[in-house]
Every structure is written in C-alpha cells, then in structure tokens.
Design a protein around this motif. Structure first.
Motif, PDB file in Angstrom:
ATOM      1  N   ILE A  99       0.838  -1.198   0.000  1.00  0.00           N
ATOM      2  CA  ILE A  99       0.000   0.000   0.000  1.00  0.00           C
ATOM      3  C   ILE A  99       0.873   1.248   0.000  1.00  0.00           C
ATOM      4  CG2 ILE A  99      -1.851   1.225   1.196  1.00  0.00           C
ATOM      5  CD1 ILE A  99      -2.567  -1.418   2.573  1.00  0.00           C
ATOM      6  N   GLU A 100       0.499   2.221  -0.816  1.00  0.00           N
ATOM      7  CA  GLU A 100       1.186   3.505  -0.861  1.00  0.00           C
ATOM      8  C   GLU A 100       0.190   4.629  -0.607  1.00  0.00           C
ATOM      9  OE1 GLU A 100       3.053   3.830  -4.627  1.00  0.00           O
ATOM     10  OE2 GLU A 100       4.362   2.080  -4.336  1.00  0.00           O
ATOM     11  N   PRO A 101       0.654   5.752  -0.043  1.00  0.00           N
ATOM     12  CA  PRO A 101      -0.257   6.879   0.187  1.00  0.00           C
ATOM     13  C   PRO A 101      -0.980   7.274  -1.096  1.00  0.00           C
ATOM     14  CG  PRO A 101       1.850   7.265   1.271  1.00  0.00           C
ATOM     15  CD  PRO A 101       2.030   6.035   0.431  1.00  0.00           C
ATOM     16  N   GLY A 102      -2.243   7.630  -0.948  1.00  0.00           N
ATOM     17  CA  GLY A 102      -3.051   8.049  -2.078  1.00  0.00           C
ATOM     18  C   GLY A 102      -3.857   6.939  -2.715  1.00  0.00           C
ATOM     19  N   MET A 103      -3.593   5.694  -2.332  1.00  0.00           N
ATOM     20  CA  MET A 103      -4.300   4.566  -2.937  1.00  0.00           C
ATOM     21  C   MET A 103      -5.714   4.430  -2.387  1.00  0.00           C
ATOM     22  SD  MET A 103      -1.632   1.382  -3.248  1.00  0.00           S
ATOM     23  CE  MET A 103      -0.611   1.197  -4.698  1.00  0.00           C
ATOM     24  N   SER A 104      -6.532   3.713  -3.129  1.00  0.00           N
ATOM     25  CA  SER A 104      -7.842   3.263  -2.643  1.00  0.00           C
ATOM     26  C   SER A 104      -7.756   1.766  -2.397  1.00  0.00           C
ATOM     27  CB  SER A 104      -8.939   3.583  -3.651  1.00  0.00           C
ATOM     28  OG  SER A 104      -8.654   3.029  -4.923  1.00  0.00           O
ATOM     29  N   ALA A 129     -12.496   1.142   1.540  1.00  0.00           N
ATOM     30  CA  ALA A 129     -13.879   0.695   1.395  1.00  0.00           C
ATOM     31  C   ALA A 129     -14.018  -0.692   2.006  1.00  0.00           C
ATOM     32  CB  ALA A 129     -14.278   0.660  -0.077  1.00  0.00           C
ATOM     33  N   THR A 130     -15.044  -0.894   2.824  1.00  0.00           N
ATOM     34  CA  THR A 130     -15.237  -2.200   3.458  1.00  0.00           C
ATOM     35  C   THR A 130     -16.692  -2.399   3.856  1.00  0.00           C
ATOM     36  OG1 THR A 130     -14.514  -3.671   5.253  1.00  0.00           O
ATOM     37  CG2 THR A 130     -14.647  -1.313   5.761  1.00  0.00           C
ATOM     38  N   ASN A 131     -17.094  -3.660   3.925  1.00  0.00           N
ATOM     39  CA  ASN A 131     -18.434  -4.025   4.402  1.00  0.00           C
ATOM     40  C   ASN A 131     -18.389  -4.655   5.782  1.00  0.00           C
ATOM     41  OD1 ASN A 131     -17.157  -6.406   3.431  1.00  0.00           O
ATOM     42  ND2 ASN A 131     -19.127  -7.410   3.129  1.00  0.00           N
ATOM     43  N   PHE A 132     -17.209  -4.671   6.428  1.00  0.00           N
ATOM     44  CA  PHE A 132     -17.029  -5.348   7.710  1.00  0.00           C
ATOM     45  C   PHE A 132     -17.193  -4.337   8.837  1.00  0.00           C
ATOM     46  CE2 PHE A 132     -13.966  -8.455  10.066  1.00  0.00           C
ATOM     47  CZ  PHE A 132     -15.048  -9.057  10.680  1.00  0.00           C
ATOM     48  N   ALA A 167     -23.468  -5.896  -2.874  1.00  0.00           N
ATOM     49  CA  ALA A 167     -22.782  -6.186  -4.135  1.00  0.00           C
ATOM     50  C   ALA A 167     -22.918  -5.020  -5.108  1.00  0.00           C
ATOM     51  CB  ALA A 167     -23.341  -7.465  -4.746  1.00  0.00           C
ATOM     52  N   GLU A 168     -24.093  -4.400  -5.154  1.00  0.00           N
ATOM     53  CA  GLU A 168     -24.292  -3.257  -6.051  1.00  0.00           C
ATOM     54  C   GLU A 168     -23.468  -2.055  -5.604  1.00  0.00           C
ATOM     55  OE1 GLU A 168     -28.509  -2.774  -6.030  1.00  0.00           O
ATOM     56  OE2 GLU A 168     -28.840  -4.362  -7.530  1.00  0.00           O
ATOM     57  N   ALA A 169     -23.340  -1.857  -4.291  1.00  0.00           N
ATOM     58  CA  ALA A 169     -22.497  -0.769  -3.780  1.00  0.00           C
ATOM     59  C   ALA A 169     -21.041  -0.998  -4.153  1.00  0.00           C
ATOM     60  CB  ALA A 169     -22.652  -0.655  -2.261  1.00  0.00           C
ATOM     61  N   VAL A 170     -20.598  -2.244  -4.075  1.00  0.00           N
ATOM     62  CA  VAL A 170     -19.225  -2.579  -4.449  1.00  0.00           C
ATOM     63  C   VAL A 170     -18.982  -2.311  -5.929  1.00  0.00           C
ATOM     64  CG1 VAL A 170     -17.587  -4.477  -4.720  1.00  0.00           C
ATOM     65  CG2 VAL A 170     -18.927  -4.294  -2.617  1.00  0.00           C
ATOM     66  N   GLU A 171     -19.938  -2.689  -6.767  1.00  0.00           N
ATOM     67  CA  GLU A 171     -19.763  -2.567  -8.213  1.00  0.00           C
ATOM     68  C   GLU A 171     -19.748  -1.122  -8.695  1.00  0.00           C
ATOM     69  OE1 GLU A 171     -22.836  -5.143  -9.594  1.00  0.00           O
ATOM     70  OE2 GLU A 171     -21.561  -6.935  -9.487  1.00  0.00           O
ATOM     71  N   ALA A 172     -20.142  -0.201  -7.831  1.00  0.00           N
ATOM     72  CA  ALA A 172     -20.073   1.222  -8.178  1.00  0.00           C
ATOM     73  C   ALA A 172     -18.665   1.783  -7.984  1.00  0.00           C
ATOM     74  CB  ALA A 172     -21.068   2.017  -7.338  1.00  0.00           C
ATOM     75  N   LEU A 173     -17.744   0.971  -7.457  1.00  0.00           N
ATOM     76  CA  LEU A 173     -16.385   1.436  -7.153  1.00  0.00           C
ATOM     77  C   LEU A 173     -15.354   0.793  -8.068  1.00  0.00           C
ATOM     78  CD1 LEU A 173     -16.504   1.131  -3.250  1.00  0.00           C
ATOM     79  CD2 LEU A 173     -17.005   3.165  -4.630  1.00  0.00           C
ATOM     80  N   HIS A 174     -14.167   1.385  -8.077  1.00  0.00           N
ATOM     81  CA  HIS A 174     -12.995   0.767  -8.713  1.00  0.00           C
ATOM     82  C   HIS A 174     -11.793   1.146  -7.861  1.00  0.00           C
ATOM     83  CE1 HIS A 174     -10.483  -1.059 -11.722  1.00  0.00           C
ATOM     84  NE2 HIS A 174      -9.752   0.041 -11.800  1.00  0.00           N
ATOM     85  N   THR A 175     -11.264   0.191  -7.110  1.00  0.00           N
ATOM     86  CA  THR A 175     -10.185   0.478  -6.168  1.00  0.00           C
ATOM     87  C   THR A 175      -8.850  -0.033  -6.704  1.00  0.00           C
ATOM     88  OG1 THR A 175     -10.497  -1.600  -4.948  1.00  0.00           O
ATOM     89  CG2 THR A 175     -11.761   0.322  -4.207  1.00  0.00           C
ATOM     90  N   ASP A 176      -7.779   0.531  -6.147  1.00  0.00           N
ATOM     91  CA  ASP A 176      -6.445   0.101  -6.549  1.00  0.00           C
ATOM     92  C   ASP A 176      -6.145  -1.309  -6.062  1.00  0.00           C
ATOM     93  OD1 ASP A 176      -5.563   2.593  -7.773  1.00  0.00           O
ATOM     94  OD2 ASP A 176      -5.563   3.417  -5.739  1.00  0.00           O
ATOM     95  N   LEU A 177      -6.571  -1.604  -4.830  1.00  0.00           N
ATOM     96  CA  LEU A 177      -6.225  -2.875  -4.193  1.00  0.00           C
ATOM     97  C   LEU A 177      -7.438  -3.515  -3.537  1.00  0.00           C
ATOM     98  CD1 LEU A 177      -2.930  -1.864  -2.334  1.00  0.00           C
ATOM     99  CD2 LEU A 177      -3.069  -3.639  -4.072  1.00  0.00           C
ATOM    100  N   ALA A 207     -14.213  -5.300  -8.892  1.00  0.00           N
ATOM    101  CA  ALA A 207     -14.097  -3.861  -8.631  1.00  0.00           C
ATOM    102  C   ALA A 207     -12.671  -3.400  -8.344  1.00  0.00           C
ATOM    103  CB  ALA A 207     -15.003  -3.475  -7.454  1.00  0.00           C
ATOM    104  N   ALA A 208     -11.717  -4.313  -8.250  1.00  0.00           N
ATOM    105  CA  ALA A 208     -10.352  -3.938  -7.862  1.00  0.00           C
ATOM    106  C   ALA A 208      -9.364  -4.172  -8.993  1.00  0.00           C
ATOM    107  CB  ALA A 208      -9.926  -4.729  -6.629  1.00  0.00           C
TER     108      ALA A 208
END
Length: 263
Positions: A99-104, A129-132, A167-177, A207-208
């Motif tokens: 992980i580096e600063p600025g990542m999602s 971003a997390t569901n836990f 699942a729909e909330a997740v699919e609205a995102l695109h994360t680095d990791l 999504a990642a």
C-alpha cells in the motif's frame, strides 16, 4: 455481537470463543464439564451457551451442548477473531508493504483483512472501502483516511453487510487494491462455505485493479462448498510461513504467484 478489533475481544466474547472451540474439539460436552474447564459458574456457562446458540455456533440439548457443523462454526465472527492471530498479523504486515499513500483499498469481511486496519495510519492519505462492521468502526474518525462503508443486509453472524445491495455498492467502485480471504484454497481455486458471501466477494474481485488473497496455512488444508474464483484471478496469494512447501508447490505449478509472510 462484539465489534472490537482483533486481539481486543471483550472478556465474555473471548471466553465464548474459547468455549466454542472446546465444544468443537470434544464434539459434545456437559455444562459441568465447561464449569470445570473454564472456572466459571453454572449460570455463566448457561449464559455463554445461550449466546453461542443464538449465534448458531452450538446446539443445546438437555444436560449438554454439541457443536454445529464446522462450516457454520467457522463462519462465526467471534470464532474467527480469536483464531490464527499470529498468522493473520504476519499476513497483514506483508499486505501493508503493498500500500502507498493516495491509494484506494478495499477490505472484505475477513478477519485476515481486518488485521491490516491498525497498520494503515502511517501510509495516509488513503481511501478504504469495506463491508465489515469491525473495520468500519475502527476506521471511523481516522485522520486522512476516507472511509467508504459498504452497506447492505446486516448479518450478526458475520458482523458485516452483504446481499445484493452490498454487491451493487461494491460494483459502483474501482479500487487500486483488494485484500480478501476465503474459507479454503485448492491448488487451483478459492472456496467459501456460504453462497451469499461469495456474491459480495465476486463483486469485490471485479471492482479492484490488484487483487490479493490472504490465507493462513490451515485454509490450504480445508474444503468448502462454493467455488469463489480461480486462483489465477488473484495477482498475489499470500500465505504464512507455517505453510508446508508441499502445499505451496502445487499452487506455483499452476502459475499462481505465492508470497510467504514471515512472523
């Protein structure tokens, strides 16, 4: 259901997890066995067993208690928070190096990913971003961390949000990791014992950009019902150093990138 971070379970929750492990190890036990083993009163034992039965971990019967099927037991968050802590800490330390600063960063509802939360403070700014729910609670108010709470249908057993809304909330995102874990790993695929959990994890994989699977050595020796994804869908599979070479070799033979996290 406790929402304390790993390693910080309340005393009753920790005792309940230990009682659950004891019941699973012995198959079935009496209340008097538990009183003697844990040095608590009969009333406390029955209160703990009532809570474990409510969580779906054990089944009470007249004069004693027995374990639910292993798959049900292993899905329970109180159990997961209290197992393989050294291994999960090693996996988290390795994950932190990616992980580096600025990542999602996306974290699933595994306690392996949860172990990473306390290592994020010095690599900010970050978006997580997390569901836990334990991760959401731990990250609330953290300076320079933008928290994306992935809502949905709440499960007390998992202490997380799931179902189609999640699942729909997740699919609205695109994360680095993405950092995630599963119940079991074969030389070719990742598996989970619960279909509704697979739904959200598959959405997270889509999504990642970079997908990292964190698995302690015990998961390479288990089976689970539902196939999540081929291991080739993950960029890296991180195992702990207790993982025998004879379990790592077949993964690498199938083209999987395996990294070993040291203690």
């Amino acid at each position: 259901m406790t929402t304390e971070p790993e390693g910080e379970l309340s005393r009753p929750a920790r005792r309940q997890a230990e009682i659950a492990a004891y019941v699973v190890e012995h198959g079935s036990v009496s209340a008097s066995d538990l009183v003697e083993a844990f040095g608590v009163s009969v009333m406390t034992v029955h209160r703990d067993l009532d809570e474990l039965e409510r969580q779906g971990v054990v089944r009470k019967y007249r004069g004693g208690v027995s374990a639910q099927p292993t798959s049900v037991f292993e899905s329970n968050v109180a159990y997961r928070l209290n197992t393989a802590q050294t291994e999960k800490a090693a996996l988290a330390r390795y994950a932190r190096t990616m992980i580096e600063p600025g990542m999602s960063v996306m974290l699933d509802d595994s306690t392996s990913a949860l172990a990473l939360v306390d290592l994020l403070e010095d690599i900010t700014p970050l978006t997580v971003a997390t569901n836990f729910l334990p991760a959401i609670t731990a990250l609330t108010g953290r300076r320079d961390i933008t928290l994306v709470a992935l809502g949905g249908i709440y499960s007390a057993t998992h202490d997380s949000f799931g179902g189609m809304p999640c699942a729909e909330a997740v699919e609205a995102l695109h994360t680095d990791l993405l950092f995630c874990s599963v119940s079991a790993v074969s030389p070719t695929h990742a598996f989970h014992q619960e279909e509704e959990i697979v739904l959200v994890k598959r959405a997270m994989l889509r999504a990642a950009k970079t997908k990292v699977l964190l698995v302690d050595h015990a998961k390479l020796q288990r089976t689970a019902l539902h196939r999540l994804a081929p291991l080739s869908d993950f960029d890296v599979v991180v195992v702990d150093e207790k993982t025998p070479e004879e379990l790592i070799r077949p993964l690498r033979d199938h083209g999987v990138t395996v990294e070993v996290a040291t203690f």
